[in-house]
Design an enzyme around this catalytic site. Structure first.
Site, PDB file in Angstrom:
ATOM      1  N   LEU A   4      77.183  -7.611  34.428  1.00 10.84           N
ATOM      2  CA  LEU A   4      77.584  -8.234  35.688  1.00 10.84           C
ATOM      3  C   LEU A   4      77.929  -7.127  36.675  1.00 10.84           C
ATOM      4  O   LEU A   4      78.321  -6.026  36.268  1.00 10.84           O
ATOM      5  CB  LEU A   4      78.786  -9.156  35.452  1.00 10.84           C
ATOM      6  CG  LEU A   4      78.472 -10.369  34.565  1.00 10.84           C
ATOM      7  CD1 LEU A   4      79.746 -11.095  34.170  1.00 10.84           C
ATOM      8  CD2 LEU A   4      77.524 -11.317  35.269  1.00 10.84           C
ATOM      9  N   GLU A  11      86.772 -16.522  36.738  1.00 10.76           N
ATOM     10  CA  GLU A  11      85.351 -16.764  37.000  1.00 10.76           C
ATOM     11  C   GLU A  11      84.669 -17.177  35.692  1.00 10.76           C
ATOM     12  O   GLU A  11      83.880 -18.115  35.650  1.00 10.76           O
ATOM     13  CB  GLU A  11      84.719 -15.490  37.584  1.00 10.76           C
ATOM     14  CG  GLU A  11      83.273 -15.669  38.050  1.00 10.76           C
ATOM     15  CD  GLU A  11      82.241 -15.526  36.955  1.00 10.76           C
ATOM     16  OE1 GLU A  11      81.199 -16.211  37.036  1.00 10.76           O
ATOM     17  OE2 GLU A  11      82.464 -14.746  35.994  1.00 10.76           O
TER      18      GLU A  11
END
Length: 158
Positions: A26, A36
Site C-alpha cells: 500500500l 482504514e
C-alpha cells in the site's frame, strides 16, 4: 445459462495523487492504518443476507501482495483474475481469466446460492474497467500522520 444482473461494489484506498500501491505494498507502507483496514474488513466481509458470503474479486498481483498467512481473505469467497495462471493459486477459491468469466462463475450453480455482495478489491488493472462517478466524501480522515478520505463511486453500466 443466463447471466443474472448483479451489482458490483469496488473498494480502494488511494493517496492524494490517486496512487493505490507502490512496489507491491500500500502507498503508506510501512505505516499501518487500522481504521482504514477495519473499514475494508467490515465492508467486504459483512453480507446483507444471512447465510451467504461476499466475494472478493482481485487480480493476481493483489492476491500475491496479501501476506501468505492472510490468504485467502477469511469469511469471503476469494476469486483471482489472471490471464497467465492456469490453476487457482494455492488458497484461492476460484480463478477466472477475465471479468466476463468471473461473472459467469458467480452465476454457476455452485456459487449462485452462496454469493451475496461482490467486492472488487484491486489492483489497478482490475479497477480500469469501472466507470467512476462523482463520489460522496465523508471528510478527511487522519491516522498516524496520513490523511485519507472514504468515497463511494457507483457504476450502473454492467
Amino acid at each position: 445459462m443466463t447471466v443474472m444482473s448483479r451489482i458490483l461494489n469496488s473498494i480502494v484506498a488511494v493517496c492524494p495523487d490517486m496512487g493505490i500501491g507502490k512496489n507491491g505494498n500500500l502507498p503508506w507502507h510501512p505505516i499501518r492504518l487500522s481504521n482504514e483496514f477495519k473499514h475494508f474488513q467490515k465492508m467486504t466481509m459483512t453480507p446483507l443476507v444471512e447465510g451467504k458470503k461476499n466475494v472478493v474479486l482481485m487480480g493476481r498481483k493483489t492476491w500475491f501482495s496479501i501476506p501468505a498467512a492472510n490468504r485467502p481473505l477469511k469469511n469471503r469467497i476469494n476469486i483471482v483474475l489472471s490471464r497467465e495462471l492456469n490453476t487457482a493459486p494455492e488458497g484461492a477459491h476460484y480463478l477466472a481469466s477475465d471479468f466476463s468469466s468471473a461473472l459467469h462463475l458467480l452465476d454457476s450453480s455452485e456459487l449462485e446460492k452462496q454469493v451475496d455482495q461482490v467486492w472488487i478489491i484491486g489492483g489497478s488493472a482490475v479497477y480500469k474497467f469501472l466507470v467512476r462517478f462523482p463520489g460522496v466524501p465523508t471528510g478527511v480522515q487522519e491516522e498516524n500522520g496520513v490523511q485519507y478520505v472514504f468515497e463511494v463511486y457507483e457504476s450502473t453500466d454492467h
